[in-house]
Motif scaffolding. Sequence first.
Motif, short mmCIF file in Angstrom:
data_model
loop_
_atom_site.label_atom_id
_atom_site.label_comp_id
_atom_site.label_asym_id
_atom_site.label_seq_id
_atom_site.Cartn_x
_atom_site.Cartn_y
_atom_site.Cartn_z
N PRO A 88 -2.82 -2.56 18.89
CA PRO A 88 -3.73 -1.70 18.10
C PRO A 88 -3.76 -0.27 18.61
N ARG A 89 -3.69 -0.08 19.93
CA ARG A 89 -3.70 1.28 20.47
C ARG A 89 -2.47 2.05 19.98
N ALA A 90 -1.32 1.39 20.01
CA ALA A 90 -0.09 2.07 19.60
C ALA A 90 -0.09 2.36 18.11
N VAL A 91 -0.46 1.38 17.29
CA VAL A 91 -0.43 1.55 15.83
C VAL A 91 -1.43 2.63 15.40
N ASN A 92 -2.66 2.54 15.90
CA ASN A 92 -3.66 3.54 15.54
C ASN A 92 -3.28 4.92 16.05
N GLY A 93 -2.62 4.97 17.19
CA GLY A 93 -2.19 6.25 17.72
C GLY A 93 -1.07 6.89 16.93
N LEU A 94 -0.36 6.09 16.15
CA LEU A 94 0.74 6.61 15.34
C LEU A 94 0.32 6.95 13.92
N VAL A 95 -0.48 6.10 13.29
CA VAL A 95 -0.81 6.31 11.87
C VAL A 95 -2.30 6.53 11.62
N GLY A 96 -3.10 6.60 12.68
CA GLY A 96 -4.52 6.81 12.51
C GLY A 96 -5.28 5.50 12.40
N ASN A 97 -6.58 5.56 12.63
CA ASN A 97 -7.40 4.34 12.67
C ASN A 97 -7.50 3.64 11.32
N ALA A 98 -7.64 4.41 10.24
CA ALA A 98 -7.84 3.79 8.93
C ALA A 98 -6.60 3.01 8.49
N GLY B 119 -2.72 10.86 15.15
CA GLY B 119 -1.75 10.17 14.32
C GLY B 119 -2.22 10.08 12.88
N TRP B 120 -1.28 10.12 11.93
CA TRP B 120 -1.59 9.96 10.52
C TRP B 120 -0.35 9.40 9.82
N PRO B 121 -0.53 8.76 8.67
CA PRO B 121 0.60 8.06 8.02
C PRO B 121 1.66 9.01 7.49
N SER B 122 2.89 8.77 7.88
CA SER B 122 4.05 9.51 7.37
C SER B 122 5.27 8.62 7.53
N PRO B 123 6.36 8.91 6.82
CA PRO B 123 7.57 8.11 7.02
C PRO B 123 8.00 8.04 8.48
N ARG B 124 7.88 9.14 9.19
CA ARG B 124 8.27 9.15 10.60
C ARG B 124 7.37 8.25 11.44
N SER B 125 6.05 8.31 11.20
CA SER B 125 5.16 7.51 12.03
C SER B 125 5.29 6.02 11.73
N TRP B 126 5.60 5.64 10.48
CA TRP B 126 5.79 4.22 10.18
C TRP B 126 7.08 3.70 10.81
N GLU B 127 8.10 4.54 10.87
CA GLU B 127 9.32 4.13 11.57
C GLU B 127 9.01 3.84 13.04
N ASN C 221 -8.19 13.46 4.29
CA ASN C 221 -9.21 12.76 5.08
C ASN C 221 -8.68 12.21 6.40
N GLU C 222 -7.52 12.70 6.85
CA GLU C 222 -6.95 12.27 8.12
C GLU C 222 -7.16 13.36 9.18
N ASN C 223 -7.27 12.93 10.42
CA ASN C 223 -7.33 13.88 11.53
C ASN C 223 -5.89 14.27 11.87
N ARG D 97 0.84 -1.20 0.00
CA ARG D 97 0.00 0.00 0.00
C ARG D 97 0.88 1.25 0.00
N PRO D 98 1.60 1.51 -1.09
CA PRO D 98 2.55 2.62 -1.12
C PRO D 98 1.92 3.99 -0.86
N LYS D 99 0.64 4.16 -1.21
CA LYS D 99 0.01 5.46 -0.98
C LYS D 99 -0.18 5.76 0.51
N LEU D 100 -0.03 4.74 1.34
CA LEU D 100 -0.17 4.97 2.78
C LEU D 100 1.15 5.30 3.45
N LEU D 101 2.23 5.42 2.69
CA LEU D 101 3.47 5.90 3.30
C LEU D 101 3.25 7.31 3.84
#
Length: 391
Positions: A243-253, A218-226, A212-214, A203-207
């Motif tokens: 799930p709490r940690a992942v969603n808190g970093l890159v958002g729920n979606a 948290g929202w998807p970015s290179p820093r948050s995926w690291e 549509n993100e809050n 899913r490269p577009k989610l890098l």
Amino acid sequence: MADNLLDMSNAVSTEELRKLLKLQVQKLMSNPELAGKLPPLMVWGAPGIGKSSILRSVAEELGIGFIDVRLAQREPVDIRGLPVPDKETNSVKWFVSDDWPKDPNSKGILLFDEITAADRSLQVAAYELILDRRLGGLYTMPNGWYICAAGNRIEDAAVATTMSSALANRFLHVELHEDSELWIRWAMRSNINPTVIAFIRYRPKLLFRQKNENLERGWPSPRSWERVSTMLEVLSGNEALLPRAVNGLVGNAAGTEFLAFRKTALELEDVRTIMLHPDRPFQIPEHADRKYAFCSAVAYHVWRGKDAAEAARLLDGFFRISIELTGDFAAMLMMDVLQGDEENDIDKTRAALIYQHPKYADWTKKHGLAMRKRMKRLATTPAAGYERKNG
């Protein structure tokens, strides 16, 4: 302001930014008299894309100093210095900040980070140091130091103010853009969790996504995926908290997608065991998500042998598996295992082991055309034609 200063012809990839900065700094190190002639570098880009970390890594690679001044967190007096009355001379003395390098023979990179988040009074305070490399008669920047700045654009929905034309005209402006292929190459060198790498492949577009993100969460970015990769290690054995940690970093979606992808990856056969046991039968996954996860695991393990004997078995396993892949995945996997440092596409030591392997001729016979196509595509992807897609 963004339309006047920047367009996508200024877009640079991570590697292009590193090369440009290294060339400037190395030229300054070899000829300090260029200090007043080389233009300072202004790096624009969305938050979380890695602007400051790239500049820091170049300084570390060159073995020189690095000073990160978060301008938005300072006061004008922090830049100019503190005026102190001197009763003996009936005048005012200025105490210059300890942040600035004092050794005239020192070398390094001085970064004014978040410069676009600083109000105009702070930008004005930094003008003289950026423009003239001095603070009146109080302080002069050593010639071995190169000045950079970094900031977000107004359209990034981050705190950003306009930059005066006088300051803007002194900078060499570039815009760093997100690139999933280049991020993956960096991630493989940086021990990012293979499941995170595989997910960005899938899913490269989610890098990087802001649409549509809050953006207050948290929202998807290179820093948050690291940081997701880091939390996978920190929370190992604590699945309920993950799930709490992942969603808190890159958002729920994005977080929900990643966790579903990870669940699928965990259901795969133990790839390392398959690689180490030539008589063990295996099956290439059919679905793309599983195949990406499978290949990412192979690339992760191939150079991680505990000793010479195990290293040889893992390399044998790589060829046994990759020959059975379809051409596109086989070429992708080969590029991954050959990956060198940030300036070289191919690691010479790894390449020698691959090219001298008895199965390399068989691999080339089956996948050579796919490999050539992939290398050509990667070599001819220009930053200038890049369009931001937050899809």
